[in-house]
Scaffold this active site. Structure first.
Site, PDB file in Angstrom:
ATOM      1  N   HIS A  70      32.849   3.843  -7.385  1.00 32.58           N
ATOM      2  CA  HIS A  70      32.253   3.296  -8.600  1.00 32.58           C
ATOM      3  C   HIS A  70      33.227   2.334  -9.265  1.00 32.58           C
ATOM      4  O   HIS A  70      34.389   2.228  -8.876  1.00 32.58           O
ATOM      5  CB  HIS A  70      31.823   4.404  -9.572  1.00 32.58           C
ATOM      6  CG  HIS A  70      32.934   5.179 -10.201  1.00 32.58           C
ATOM      7  ND1 HIS A  70      32.758   5.923 -11.329  1.00 32.58           N
ATOM      8  CD2 HIS A  70      34.231   5.342  -9.864  1.00 32.58           C
ATOM      9  CE1 HIS A  70      33.901   6.509 -11.663  1.00 32.58           C
ATOM     10  NE2 HIS A  70      34.802   6.174 -10.782  1.00 32.58           N
ATOM     11  N   CYS A 106      40.236   1.558 -13.520  1.00 29.04           N
ATOM     12  CA  CYS A 106      38.867   1.945 -13.133  1.00 29.04           C
ATOM     13  C   CYS A 106      37.890   0.775 -13.213  1.00 29.04           C
ATOM     14  O   CYS A 106      36.752   0.888 -12.774  1.00 29.04           O
ATOM     15  CB  CYS A 106      38.377   3.098 -14.007  1.00 29.04           C
ATOM     16  SG  CYS A 106      39.323   4.608 -13.752  1.00 29.04           S
ATOM     17  N   HIS A 125      36.480   1.724  -6.707  1.00 28.53           N
ATOM     18  CA  HIS A 125      37.424   2.750  -6.287  1.00 28.53           C
ATOM     19  C   HIS A 125      36.630   4.031  -6.065  1.00 28.53           C
ATOM     20  O   HIS A 125      35.509   4.158  -6.540  1.00 28.53           O
ATOM     21  CB  HIS A 125      38.551   2.961  -7.309  1.00 28.53           C
ATOM     22  CG  HIS A 125      38.087   3.553  -8.602  1.00 28.53           C
ATOM     23  ND1 HIS A 125      37.439   2.811  -9.578  1.00 28.53           N
ATOM     24  CD2 HIS A 125      38.150   4.820  -9.069  1.00 28.53           C
ATOM     25  CE1 HIS A 125      37.142   3.604 -10.596  1.00 28.53           C
ATOM     26  NE2 HIS A 125      37.548   4.829 -10.312  1.00 28.53           N
ATOM     27  N   HIS A 145      36.199   8.495  -5.365  1.00 30.66           N
ATOM     28  CA  HIS A 145      36.612   9.857  -5.704  1.00 30.66           C
ATOM     29  C   HIS A 145      35.983  10.840  -4.714  1.00 30.66           C
ATOM     30  O   HIS A 145      34.900  10.589  -4.194  1.00 30.66           O
ATOM     31  CB  HIS A 145      36.154  10.246  -7.110  1.00 30.66           C
ATOM     32  CG  HIS A 145      36.779   9.455  -8.189  1.00 30.66           C
ATOM     33  ND1 HIS A 145      38.067   9.679  -8.634  1.00 30.66           N
ATOM     34  CD2 HIS A 145      36.302   8.416  -8.939  1.00 30.66           C
ATOM     35  CE1 HIS A 145      38.352   8.825  -9.606  1.00 30.66           C
ATOM     36  NE2 HIS A 145      37.302   8.052  -9.810  1.00 30.66           N
ATOM     37  N   ASP A 164      26.353  10.855  -1.861  1.00 32.32           N
ATOM     38  CA  ASP A 164      27.465  10.930  -0.922  1.00 32.32           C
ATOM     39  C   ASP A 164      27.631   9.638  -0.132  1.00 32.32           C
ATOM     40  O   ASP A 164      26.665   9.103   0.433  1.00 32.32           O
ATOM     41  CB  ASP A 164      27.273  12.108   0.044  1.00 32.32           C
ATOM     42  CG  ASP A 164      28.522  12.396   0.864  1.00 32.32           C
ATOM     43  OD1 ASP A 164      29.645  12.237   0.322  1.00 32.32           O
ATOM     44  OD2 ASP A 164      28.388  12.781   2.038  1.00 32.32           O
ATOM     45  N   HIS A 165      28.868   9.171  -0.103  1.00 37.59           N
ATOM     46  CA  HIS A 165      29.250   7.936   0.587  1.00 37.59           C
ATOM     47  C   HIS A 165      28.435   6.735   0.094  1.00 37.59           C
ATOM     48  O   HIS A 165      28.046   5.866   0.884  1.00 37.59           O
ATOM     49  CB  HIS A 165      29.159   8.104   2.109  1.00 37.59           C
ATOM     50  CG  HIS A 165      30.296   8.901   2.643  1.00 37.59           C
ATOM     51  ND1 HIS A 165      30.296  10.276   2.610  1.00 37.59           N
ATOM     52  CD2 HIS A 165      31.485   8.536   3.179  1.00 37.59           C
ATOM     53  CE1 HIS A 165      31.431  10.721   3.127  1.00 37.59           C
ATOM     54  NE2 HIS A 165      32.173   9.689   3.476  1.00 37.59           N
ATOM     55  N   GLU A 173      36.132  15.085 -11.114  1.00 44.83           N
ATOM     56  CA  GLU A 173      36.380  13.749 -10.570  1.00 44.83           C
ATOM     57  C   GLU A 173      37.707  13.746  -9.809  1.00 44.83           C
ATOM     58  O   GLU A 173      37.862  13.074  -8.795  1.00 44.83           O
ATOM     59  CB  GLU A 173      36.408  12.727 -11.704  1.00 44.83           C
ATOM     60  CG  GLU A 173      36.389  11.300 -11.230  1.00 44.83           C
ATOM     61  CD  GLU A 173      36.188  10.333 -12.356  1.00 44.83           C
ATOM     62  OE1 GLU A 173      35.141   9.655 -12.375  1.00 44.83           O
ATOM     63  OE2 GLU A 173      37.079  10.244 -13.233  1.00 44.83           O
TER      64      GLU A 173
END
Length: 136
Positions: free
Chosen positions: A15, A34, A40, A42, A80-81, A125
């Site tokens: 994100h 960020c 980037h 998580h 996810d991903h 996170e």
């Protein structure tokens, strides 16, 4: 007799924290690293906790397999991903902060639960940074 049943899950997602209506300078000042325009990622950890009365017939508050399937369909398959900003419709106009992500997850899961059940979502996170939302 109220009991809380919890299920852990995880997903990996990228994100960028920024507001389209702010200048780059203001976004950098507020969101720092960020606000990286290349995004980037998580490794998010999630705990979904469901509280309710124990069913006298089954002995369950909720069948843990049912909760597992809801989390998979509503969270893991959806996030996810993925790049949350670009690929997840809920964040098209919503900054994907941990606070906003946990509320979105709560709303998606809550819709799938019986109304008499209470839900609390905790989203990590990082191992040291996490948020909790219970709809209250």
């Amino acid at each position: 007799m109220k009991v809380t049943v919890s299920r852990k899950a995880h997903f990996n997602a990228a994100h960028r924290l920024y507001r389209k209506d702010w200048s780059n300078k203001k976004n950098d000042a507020v969101f720092g690293k960020c606000n990286n325009p290349n995004f980037h990622g998580h490794n998010y950890e999630l705990i979904a906790s469901v509280t309710g009365d124990i069913d006298e017939e089954t002995g369950y508050v909720i069948d843990i397999k049912t909760l597992k399937d809801i989390i998979k369909e509503e969270v893991e398959d959806a996030f996810d991903h993925k790049n949350l900003n670009l690929e997840v419709p809920e964040f098209k106009n919503l900054n994907p902060t941990a606070e906003n992500i946990v509320v979105v997850i709560y709303n998606k899961i809550q819709l799938r639960l019986k109304p008499q059940l209470d839900l609390e979502i905790t989203l990590f996170e990082t191992p040291r940074n996490f948020v909790t939302y219970s709809g209250k």
